[in-house]
Design an enzyme around this catalytic site. Sequence first.
Site, short mmCIF file in Angstrom:
data_model
loop_
_atom_site.label_atom_id
_atom_site.label_comp_id
_atom_site.label_asym_id
_atom_site.label_seq_id
_atom_site.Cartn_x
_atom_site.Cartn_y
_atom_site.Cartn_z
NE ARG A 155 -1.36 4.67 -5.12
CZ ARG A 155 -0.88 4.28 -3.93
NH1 ARG A 155 0.21 3.54 -3.86
NH2 ARG A 155 -1.49 4.63 -2.83
CB ILE A 161 -2.31 0.44 -1.05
CG1 ILE A 161 -1.22 0.69 -2.11
CG2 ILE A 161 -3.36 1.52 -1.13
CD1 ILE A 161 -1.76 0.67 -3.57
CB SER A 162 2.63 2.28 1.37
OG SER A 162 2.82 1.13 2.16
CD GLN A 163 1.75 9.47 2.22
OE1 GLN A 163 2.07 8.90 3.27
NE2 GLN A 163 1.91 10.75 2.04
#
Length: 220
Positions: free
Chosen positions: A42, A68-70
């Site tokens: 990630r 950026i999404s969790q």
Amino acid sequence: MTLDLQGIGMTSPRTRKRMVQRLEEQGITDNSVLEVMRNTPRHIFVDEALASRAYEDTALPIGFNQTISQPYIVARMTELLLLSGRLSKILEIGTGCGYQTAILAQLVDHVYSVERILALQKKAKDILWNLKLKNISYLYGDGNLGWADYAPFDGILVAAAADEVPESLLQQLAIGGVLVMPVGEAGGLQILQRVTRTSINYKTEYLEAVSFVPFLPGKE
Ligand code: SAH
């Protein structure tokens, strides 16, 4: 572009494994999703200065006022999409940095991903190419219109919040297909919804409170 795919220290496989353990504690149960998130770096999707925070369960800035999404949200939305079995064609609205795209691409046959900010799309494309994920098609455009050329889709995932689900996306959903999207005010209460298209209508489930960046019109 050279990327540190393996990672060391705070970006190492061990740190990633801990992230996945936390996802399990938070209630993610789909093993295929957990496995893919365990194996997908990630940290390469965020700025180097933020790489050491890439495995924390939080959203991080990716520029252009976007995030950026969790990890939990990525896992949850993917799980909700896959609940009805392996999907063939997925439409993703909001490529962003491409992390969610990378997860989806490893779990379905093909991902069609739409982004309205060209610079973000270009960067995401580079990283996903480096990860050798080639079952992805990209469109620079307004997600409000979906991607009619490739409709219908078995699954649609929207990564930005709007007051309602866009009509064109509902139309581009296959019968039996599912759409997962946050619905509600920007900065206010948003609820993650899952809409299933049946042969006669659409069935909506209201799942949990979430916090997403706004779904915006047009391109930039
Ligand atoms: N899953 C992505 C989420 C990024 S944030 C990630 O983890 O990086 C949401 C993204 O949706 C942003 O990149 C934003 O530019 C994009 N977006 C917002 N409204 C959109 C629209 N109407 N069409 C296409 N993309 C949109």
